[in-house]
Design a protein around this motif. Sequence first.
Motif, PDB file in Angstrom:
ATOM      1  N   TYR A 144      13.056  10.539  -4.810  1.00  0.00           N
ATOM      2  CA  TYR A 144      14.111  10.539  -5.821  1.00  0.00           C
ATOM      3  C   TYR A 144      14.656  11.933  -6.126  1.00  0.00           C
ATOM      4  CZ  TYR A 144      11.279   6.331  -6.799  1.00  0.00           C
ATOM      5  OH  TYR A 144      10.536   5.201  -6.682  1.00  0.00           O
ATOM      6  N   TRP A 173       6.304  10.260 -16.537  1.00  0.00           N
ATOM      7  CA  TRP A 173       5.575  10.792 -15.385  1.00  0.00           C
ATOM      8  C   TRP A 173       4.487  11.797 -15.783  1.00  0.00           C
ATOM      9  CZ3 TRP A 173       6.281   8.576 -10.650  1.00  0.00           C
ATOM     10  CH2 TRP A 173       7.411   7.745 -10.520  1.00  0.00           C
ATOM     11  N   ARG A 177       0.841   4.479 -15.809  1.00  0.00           N
ATOM     12  CA  ARG A 177       0.344   3.167 -15.368  1.00  0.00           C
ATOM     13  C   ARG A 177      -0.679   2.585 -16.314  1.00  0.00           C
ATOM     14  NH1 ARG A 177       4.228   3.089 -11.312  1.00  0.00           N
ATOM     15  NH2 ARG A 177       4.216   5.127 -10.304  1.00  0.00           N
ATOM     16  N   GLN A 209      -0.553  -2.518   1.955  1.00  0.00           N
ATOM     17  CA  GLN A 209       0.533  -1.801   1.285  1.00  0.00           C
ATOM     18  C   GLN A 209       0.227  -0.303   1.212  1.00  0.00           C
ATOM     19  OE1 GLN A 209       1.147  -2.359  -2.905  1.00  0.00           O
ATOM     20  NE2 GLN A 209       3.346  -2.500  -2.689  1.00  0.00           N
ATOM     21  N   THR A 255       5.130   7.483   4.731  1.00  0.00           N
ATOM     22  CA  THR A 255       5.434   8.705   3.994  1.00  0.00           C
ATOM     23  C   THR A 255       5.102   9.926   4.837  1.00  0.00           C
ATOM     24  OG1 THR A 255       4.841   7.530   1.987  1.00  0.00           O
ATOM     25  CG2 THR A 255       5.075   9.903   1.815  1.00  0.00           C
ATOM     26  N   ARG A 315       7.739  10.406   7.404  1.00  0.00           N
ATOM     27  CA  ARG A 315       8.957  10.984   6.840  1.00  0.00           C
ATOM     28  C   ARG A 315       8.790  12.486   6.600  1.00  0.00           C
ATOM     29  NH1 ARG A 315      11.286   9.907   1.193  1.00  0.00           N
ATOM     30  NH2 ARG A 315      12.987  11.391   1.379  1.00  0.00           N
ATOM     31  N   LEU A 316       7.610  12.872   6.132  1.00  0.00           N
ATOM     32  CA  LEU A 316       7.344  14.293   5.920  1.00  0.00           C
ATOM     33  C   LEU A 316       7.522  15.070   7.211  1.00  0.00           C
ATOM     34  CD1 LEU A 316       4.139  14.190   3.686  1.00  0.00           C
ATOM     35  CD2 LEU A 316       6.258  15.339   3.100  1.00  0.00           C
ATOM     36  N   TYR A 324       0.246  12.694  -2.331  1.00  0.00           N
ATOM     37  CA  TYR A 324       0.966  13.076  -3.551  1.00  0.00           C
ATOM     38  C   TYR A 324       2.256  12.259  -3.695  1.00  0.00           C
ATOM     39  CZ  TYR A 324       3.913  15.968  -6.556  1.00  0.00           C
ATOM     40  OH  TYR A 324       4.768  16.414  -7.529  1.00  0.00           O
ATOM     41  N   GLU A 325       2.963  12.068  -2.569  1.00  0.00           N
ATOM     42  CA  GLU A 325       4.210  11.302  -2.629  1.00  0.00           C
ATOM     43  C   GLU A 325       3.957   9.852  -3.023  1.00  0.00           C
ATOM     44  OE1 GLU A 325       6.859  14.346  -1.942  1.00  0.00           O
ATOM     45  OE2 GLU A 325       7.307  12.262  -2.455  1.00  0.00           O
ATOM     46  N   LEU A 350       1.975   8.876  -5.190  1.00  0.00           N
ATOM     47  CA  LEU A 350       1.883   8.859  -6.649  1.00  0.00           C
ATOM     48  C   LEU A 350       3.247   9.046  -7.300  1.00  0.00           C
ATOM     49  CD1 LEU A 350      -1.304  11.089  -6.929  1.00  0.00           C
ATOM     50  CD2 LEU A 350      -1.182   8.617  -7.283  1.00  0.00           C
ATOM     51  N   GLN A 351       4.243   9.507  -6.526  1.00  0.00           N
ATOM     52  CA  GLN A 351       5.582   9.721  -7.075  1.00  0.00           C
ATOM     53  C   GLN A 351       6.447   8.477  -6.969  1.00  0.00           C
ATOM     54  OE1 GLN A 351       6.187  12.620  -8.620  1.00  0.00           O
ATOM     55  NE2 GLN A 351       4.040  12.910  -8.057  1.00  0.00           N
ATOM     56  N   ASN A 352       5.895   7.426  -6.391  1.00  0.00           N
ATOM     57  CA  ASN A 352       6.660   6.199  -6.202  1.00  0.00           C
ATOM     58  C   ASN A 352       6.722   5.430  -7.513  1.00  0.00           C
ATOM     59  OD1 ASN A 352       7.729   3.750  -5.208  1.00  0.00           O
ATOM     60  ND2 ASN A 352       6.728   4.086  -3.242  1.00  0.00           N
ATOM     61  N   LYS A 353       7.904   4.918  -7.871  1.00  0.00           N
ATOM     62  CA  LYS A 353       8.011   4.135  -9.102  1.00  0.00           C
ATOM     63  C   LYS A 353       7.123   2.903  -9.036  1.00  0.00           C
ATOM     64  CE  LYS A 353      12.765   5.316 -10.415  1.00  0.00           C
ATOM     65  NZ  LYS A 353      14.113   4.784 -10.671  1.00  0.00           N
ATOM     66  N   VAL A 354       7.028   2.335  -7.817  1.00  0.00           N
ATOM     67  CA  VAL A 354       6.208   1.147  -7.632  1.00  0.00           C
ATOM     68  C   VAL A 354       4.745   1.500  -7.862  1.00  0.00           C
ATOM     69  CG1 VAL A 354       5.451  -0.576  -5.965  1.00  0.00           C
ATOM     70  CG2 VAL A 354       7.822   0.214  -5.943  1.00  0.00           C
ATOM     71  N   PRO A 355       4.032   0.727  -8.706  1.00  0.00           N
ATOM     72  CA  PRO A 355       2.615   1.051  -8.968  1.00  0.00           C
ATOM     73  C   PRO A 355       1.731   0.629  -7.799  1.00  0.00           C
ATOM     74  CG  PRO A 355       3.293  -0.871 -10.257  1.00  0.00           C
ATOM     75  CD  PRO A 355       4.498  -0.433  -9.506  1.00  0.00           C
ATOM     76  N   LEU A 356       1.541   1.529  -6.827  1.00  0.00           N
ATOM     77  CA  LEU A 356       0.735   1.214  -5.653  1.00  0.00           C
ATOM     78  C   LEU A 356      -0.742   1.201  -6.006  1.00  0.00           C
ATOM     79  CD1 LEU A 356       2.475   3.619  -3.146  1.00  0.00           C
ATOM     80  CD2 LEU A 356       2.653   1.147  -3.124  1.00  0.00           C
ATOM     81  N   LEU A 357      -1.456   0.284  -5.369  1.00  0.00           N
ATOM     82  CA  LEU A 357      -2.910   0.266  -5.513  1.00  0.00           C
ATOM     83  C   LEU A 357      -3.502   0.091  -4.133  1.00  0.00           C
ATOM     84  CD1 LEU A 357      -3.683  -2.143  -8.524  1.00  0.00           C
ATOM     85  CD2 LEU A 357      -3.733   0.346  -8.506  1.00  0.00           C
ATOM     86  N   PRO A 416      -5.784   1.439 -13.607  1.00  0.00           N
ATOM     87  CA  PRO A 416      -6.248   2.239 -14.749  1.00  0.00           C
ATOM     88  C   PRO A 416      -7.557   1.705 -15.296  1.00  0.00           C
ATOM     89  CG  PRO A 416      -4.287   0.978 -15.303  1.00  0.00           C
ATOM     90  CD  PRO A 416      -4.464   0.860 -13.842  1.00  0.00           C
TER      91      PRO A 416
END
Lengths: 620, 297
Positions: free
Chosen positions: A75, A513, A543, B85, B93, B96-97, B117-118, B120-127, B184
Amino acid sequence: MERRQSCYMNTYFEEVKPSCMWLGLSGTRGEALSSRRAVESGQRTALPVSVEIDQYAIEVLDFSSHYGSENSMSYTMRNLAGGPNVYPSFGDFTQTAVFRAYGTWWEQCASAPPPFHRTPKSFHSQDYIELAFEEPVYPTAVEVLETYHPGAIVQITACSLNPFSQNPPADVRWEVLWAGEPTKVLTPQARQFSPSIKQLSFPTNLIRLEANSSLLKYYTELDAVVLRGQRERPIMSLYKMPRIDICDLSDSDEELLDPGTSFRRAGDEKYMDLVNGYFDRLPYELIQLIVSHLTLPDLCRLAQTCKLFHQHCCDPLQYTQLSLQPYWPRLNDSSLGYLQSRCTLLQRLNLSWTGGRGALTLTGFSSFMKACGGNLVCLELSCCHFLNEVCLEVISQTCSGLQELNLSSCDRLHPQAFTHISNLTRLRRLVLYRTKIEQTAMLSILTFCTELRHLNLGSCVMIEDYDVVVSMLAVRCRSLRSLDLWRCRNLTERGLAELAVGCRLLEELDLGWCSTLQSSSGCFQHLACNLPHLRKLFLTANRTVCDSDIEELAANCHALQHLDILGTRMVTSTSLRKLLQACPKLLLLDVSFCSQVDARIVQELSGLFPNVAIKKSFTQ
Amino acid sequence: MLSVLSYGRLVARAVLGGLSQTDGRDYSLVTASYGFGKDFRKGILKKGMCYGDDACFIARHKSADVLGVADGVGGWRDYGVDPSQFSTTLMRTCERLVKEGRFTPSSPVGILTSGYYELLQNKVPLLGSSTACIVVLDRQSHQLHTCNLGDSGFLVVRGGEVVHRSDEQQHYFNTPFQLSIAPPGAEGVVLSDSPDAADSSSFDVQLGDIILTASDGLFDNMPDYMILQELKKLKSANYDSVQQTAQSIAKQAHELAYDPNYMSPFAQFACDNGLNVRGGKPDDITVLLSVVAEYTD
């Protein structure tokens, strides 16, 4: 042809005769190159074929804001360089360029400054991006690939300077290729925005886009920009003559702002009574009122018409507020110099976006400040890359009464420069978004600027320990009304607890964030209990936000208007319902990527609470 | 693509004792991938370069060729999280880097750290969680830089022998080192290793060297001698041959995985630790087979 990362896509005019059959459009790159070489050496065809090339941007040189983190690929504005990653898909993807804000939500906040007088109606820009391409061309088209909520582009400008050249020329020209109104597109589809652009008399490889997202329902996202143009100057007869823009007539502000002496004629005296017609009969204040509605260029032009209007237009009362942001391409040291004599009563000054690439220097700026900065109350210096430490020193010395200072995105400003801000002890609003301020300077500012009401430290990556900074805030700045801590990566519940207790008047808090805040520590509930005046709370991408936090907000913060809880898995519709019922003033609720709040729930809640804009973004 | 003649020249040179260090040519990796997801219903290729919960990528940059394998930890399925996922997003990612040049060829750990690190920057809450193995060939210096976190890994074969290999990183039996993003509250309970915990190594490679990067689905089912036997069949460095060999290795591992009587390396290791088991280990299998060749645009 498969999509490549390379920047060139060769295309040909339709005028190329098909007798040269092998100059096909479907050849491989190798074939196309060799065929073009043959054409340029005049072997096969008698027609002069102009080669039109398409280029993607190779570098993003400058921009005013972005959503993502400074070193990230997600983004951020860096994604606008190179080819498209997402187009033609429509959705909220990490690989796109996203601005920091959208809509009118930020303008509604108390932390937003009132607009400046005399802003021309044609000036809509809120954000900008400057892109460099590899090869200068005479543009025939600029295409912007918008992959989410299109409609934000309001201006496309081209620069005569080659940003990669070793010997930059002295004069730098910016020409507007296209300007328009902010729009929004109703169909949820990615769009290839390609307005018809003006013909340029010089080749360019530096394009600037300006954007306004105020009509959009969510963040706009841009995937790539294509510059299509010709290497050779187009033959004028093939195109219609460019319309001469009325603004082009007066080429530089010097002419506009220089009072000149040409209008003083001999023998005026006997016609004194009739010299200005009925304007002589009008009271001074009335003419001042009329003239106060003119934009700055018109004001300068009117000043050249006759003595009376010269007097009115140069009256310092007309210049209590001055916004030079719309004129950023033409503002330089001499223009500032000409304005000096009129700006002695200046209270609000907007120099945002001006002075880049050497247009303004320390000399010009400090001369202006020393002459006109004494009464300054508000100083907007967003994206002013000419600023250096000495400029800040000058500001701190001359503008002792300064209450508002905006240094947003002045990311080239040396950290040492910020220490001077502590001298501005009357500061109420301070914006340091995306600057390199360090902890010591920040603590020093907080020690002395105790009247702070609005503080923006979004994306200030050089501050080492936000808990310490926030503790200091809580102790020293008790009148704080709004605090922006967007992406403050190491703030914990300790700092937040002290903030909640120390700054009881807090109305706006952006903790988007901030990943180190854990709901299990009770910090959000503590916040809700202690800040009853809260109107805006952003907990974007935290989260850990859960139902108990929402319920605590519902119980205590009835003034809540804007809430963002993007990306939490823990919140359900039950607590949201309670919140919506308990907070009648709620206008914005962002539940994007909240896994337990699906589209059906959003639809249901929107129906029950029609005054609330409930946002549910998606990636698809 | 090398012609038969030029490859013949290369083989001759390699056989005659390697190339000098001052060889000025740029190297590249000719890489092919093949694999099998454990769950047939998902199909062999989900979204490309994804075999079950395994994911991989192959990326080119003008300074380096980069490969990666990530094995998604299947245990997340029990908690309603799709294990593929995390691994897929991590690999995409990292790809792409590399494509955007945001990496240093000598530091594959850097790619892993940035990639994580990227996420963690995703809006989607990845697990989820996964192992990761990244291999970088620096074109000019002819060095192979690697990093490995967990029980995926790589082999470098020269002249029919294994000259380099990665080590498995396990916390305990069947629990490899892994990058993870936990829900969490579960941070203390869920295993989460830092990218810094990865093993790194760097060494020179020669033209004709074969690099096999794979998830544990391969190594747990096929011992070295079987892999080497298959690799002997690789006659040239063109893509089709490499693809064929990769396919045959993966297929063989896949067959062995479902053989209940076969003493697989996995079964051997279990026996050595007191567990009396036999047979292959059904698992997702990802094979990336590369040959070091000359760089052609």
